[in-house]
Write an enzyme that holds these catalytic residues in place. Structure first.
Site, PDB file in Angstrom:
ATOM      1  N   ASP A   1      46.158  41.173  37.843  1.00 47.06           N
ATOM      2  CA  ASP A   1      46.542  40.364  38.993  1.00 47.06           C
ATOM      3  C   ASP A   1      45.947  40.993  40.250  1.00 47.06           C
ATOM      4  O   ASP A   1      46.167  42.176  40.506  1.00 47.06           O
ATOM      5  CB  ASP A   1      48.085  40.370  39.051  1.00 47.06           C
TER       6      ASP A   1
ATOM      7  N   ASP B   1      43.247  34.318  40.977  1.00 44.31           N
ATOM      8  CA  ASP B   1      43.462  35.756  41.165  1.00 44.31           C
ATOM      9  C   ASP B   1      44.178  36.449  40.008  1.00 44.31           C
ATOM     10  O   ASP B   1      44.632  37.567  40.159  1.00 44.31           O
ATOM     11  CB  ASP B   1      44.221  36.006  42.479  1.00 44.31           C
ATOM     12  N   GLU B   2      44.332  35.799  38.879  1.00 43.44           N
ATOM     13  CA  GLU B   2      44.910  36.516  37.740  1.00 43.44           C
ATOM     14  C   GLU B   2      44.319  36.040  36.416  1.00 43.44           C
ATOM     15  O   GLU B   2      43.866  34.909  36.300  1.00 43.44           O
ATOM     16  CB  GLU B   2      46.448  36.423  37.713  1.00 43.44           C
TER      17      GLU B   2
END
Lengths: 436, 164
Positions: A17, A109-110
């Site tokens: 993350d 973003d992860e």
């Protein structure tokens, strides 16, 4: 305490993350911003992402920029630069893929990654692989990532959050119970407020108490997804990784704010038309067609009014959608109200196919539109988005999307290199700021 | 045909077509032909004259694109627009574009981008024994000896000046 399972890593799943991803992208390319509260989302009027310094001052996602200025006057508020964030996101996944091809790009973003079976090949323990990966991400992208290593996705999510930001936490199956004992059950991925309330009624407060319930009880009172979560909390691998890049969509959504708010019918409709054109571009890119359109208008008081319109057949073209949506717009629009955003959601997406013949010449018309938009898309690829657009969206292209557009333009778009245009730039992120 | 030992062009053609098939029935994958597209490849050397049989296709298999030539670690490479004059002595002018690599280990003599007082600075990286310092290419600037840990953000890999 009894362990829930004895195997440490029957599968080795990572969850990675990016810490405050958008704000970190900004801080990493501009040293002046490091250690300062940074907020992105200026162009929308609300916070899209904030740095840990801003979080510490109480700034939350979705907070209005005007409120942030009062709460935290020294905050640096920046317009979002989605181009740069997307470039860095692609690099993030590419670095993870250096180690394993099995990567699920969960969001910008992860991601999840499956390391199972790579220990011998890479001659490292799973933890060592995760450490290496994290180090490369942190140094090559210039900001920190939080990593969790576990036997499955649900526990990997717990692990990556355990020491956020910049943490690396490994939860082997045999130690799982120690972590779950300290975790409130509502913090488990997938357990929402309703389920939490239900579990509380049965005296279940921690994730461990939930995991220790007998299988029969879980099956009797909860639906399948929660049974699967229960299995993963017990160390089993149930949720498979969705591999490959995002290949298809169930819905496509485009929402755009404009400032100042407007009660000009033609202008607001042009904004809606532009969103519909953008949604259609994305739809054609993925070779999809829609049969259901939801349109909505957002007033300057942040109230949404929407209507759903079913189309007579699947289409990929804004002409058809505008035609269908026009009556709904007339019904919703009130000249006495000022609007600040329009939006469109395309659903019931199917694969585009116009093979079917009919009595009314519809197939011929579709073929013509299809030829037309093939040319439009070719022009767009060559000269940039909105090189040609519909007359209906003309007014939305006439003026900048926001008041004082220059202040809302990402700095990268003001730092053009020779030969770059506002439509096309080099696909490499740029360091910003003075160089001495 | 010499390769296959077959005399019929049709027979050779049939075999090659099967090899081109991504999932050939009964053929081990190791024998598939790999069709690789190399886009934007520029020749490093040499010209081809008109009128002669062209060996161009074969000769171009070992060329690289400008991207491959200039960029080593793709995920760690960033661009930077120069706006100061501190590297004039190294031939780097204001307005030049740099390709810099983040996280790379700097060696003595490399031009690096370091972070000093919350600003980017571009200097020569010098190593004297165990000691490291930064040196400007311009005589007017004094070398910087770091008091704490030197924060080298990136190493400069290429300077690009486009005459638009």
């Amino acid at each position: 305490m009894e362990p829930l399972t004895l195997a440490s890593f029957p599968r080795a799943i990572l969850h990675i993350d990016g810490d405050a991803f958008f704000a970190s992208c900004e801080q990493s390319r501009r040293p002046k911003l490091q250690g300062r509260p940074v907020v992105t989302g200026k162009e929308r009027g609300i916070a899209a992402s904030m740095s840990y310094e801003a979080k510490a001052r109480g700034v939350t996602r979705g907070m209005r920029i005007s409120d942030i200025r009062k709460l935290c006057p020294d905050a640096v508020i920046l317009p979002s630069d989605y181009e740069t964030y997307s470039l860095l996101s692609k690099r993030f996944f590419a670095i993870v893929r250096r180690y394993t091809p099995d990567v699920e790009e969960y969001s910008i973003d992860e991601c999840f990654a499956d390391l199972t079976g790579l220990r011998r090949l890479l001659r490292m323990s799973y933890l060592k692989i995760a450490e290496r990966m994290k180090k490369e991400l942190d140094t090559e992208l210039g900001f920190t990532f939080s990593v969790g290593l576990a036997p499955n996705k649900v526990v990997a999510k717990i692990a990556s959050k355990w020491q956020k930001p910049a943490g690396l936490t490994a939860i082997p199956g045999r130690e799982l119970h120690h972590y779950l004992a300290k975790l409130p059950v509502e913090k488990v991925w997938g357990i929402g407020p309703n389920t939490t309330a239900f579990l509380h009624k049965h005296g279940i407060r921690t994730a461990l108490e939930f995991a220790q319930r007998p299988e029969a009880w879980v099956k009797r009172y909860l639906s399948k997804p929660f049974f699967q979560i229960w299995q993963e909390l017990n160390g089993h691998y149930v949720f498979e990784l969705a591999l490959g890049e995002h290949e298809t969509y169930y819905t496509i959504q485009k929402v755009k704010t404009f400032t100042p708010a407007s009660s000009d019918r033609a202008f607001v409709f042009a904004q809606l038309a532009k969103n519909i054109e953008n949604a259609c571009i994305k739809m054609r890119k993925y070779k999809l067609a829609t049969q259901r359109v939801v349109m909505f208008l957002r007033t300057h008081e942040f109230r949404d009014f929407g209507l759903e319109v079913d189309l007579s057949g699947p289409t990929q073209f804004p002409n058809d959608i505008l035609h269908a949506v026009n009556p709904a717009f007339e019904e919703l629009f009130s000249p006495a109200t000022a609007y600040r955003a329009t939006g469109v959601i395309l659903s019931k997406l199917t694969e585009a196919y116009y093979g079917q013949l009919d009595l009314f010449g519809e197939a011929i018309r579709m073929q013509r539109l299809s030829n037309l938009y093939e040319s439009v898309d070719t022009l767009r690829e060559k000269y940039g988005k909105h090189t040609v657009f519909l007359g209906a969206s003309f007014l939305a292209h006439q003026s900048a999307q926001h008041d004082g557009e220059r202040g809302h333009l990402p700095e990268r778009q003001r730092q053009l290199l020779p030969g770059e245009t506002t439509r096309k730039r080099l696909g490499i992120p740029m360091f910003l700021g003075e160089v001495h | 045909m010499a390769l296959t030992g077959l005399r019929s062009t049709h027979a050779v053609c049939t075999h090659v077509e099967r090899l081109l098939d991504p999932e050939p029935p009964g053929y081990p994958t190791a024998y598939q032909l790999l069709l690789r597209q190399r886009d934007a490849a520029l020749p490093v050397l040499g010209t081809v004259s008109a009128g002669f049989p062209s060996p161009a296709d074969e000769e171009l298999t070992d060329t690289m694109s400008l991207d491959d030539y200039l960029i080593g670690n793709k995920e760690a490479t960033y661009i930077l627009k120069v706006n100061g004059e501190s590297m004039l002595g190294a031939g780097i002018l204001p307005g030049d574009m740099l390709l810099v690599e983040r996280g790379a280990e700097p060696r003595d003599g490399d031009i690096v981008i370091a972070q000093v007082d919350r600003e980017w600075t571009m200097k020569f990286f010098r190593r004297r024994g165990r000691r490291v310092f930064l040196e400007a290419a311009n005589q007017d600037f004094k070398p910087i000896f770091p008091t704490e840990e030197l924060q080298v953000a990136a190493v400069v890999r290429a300077v690009i000046r486009k005459y638009a």
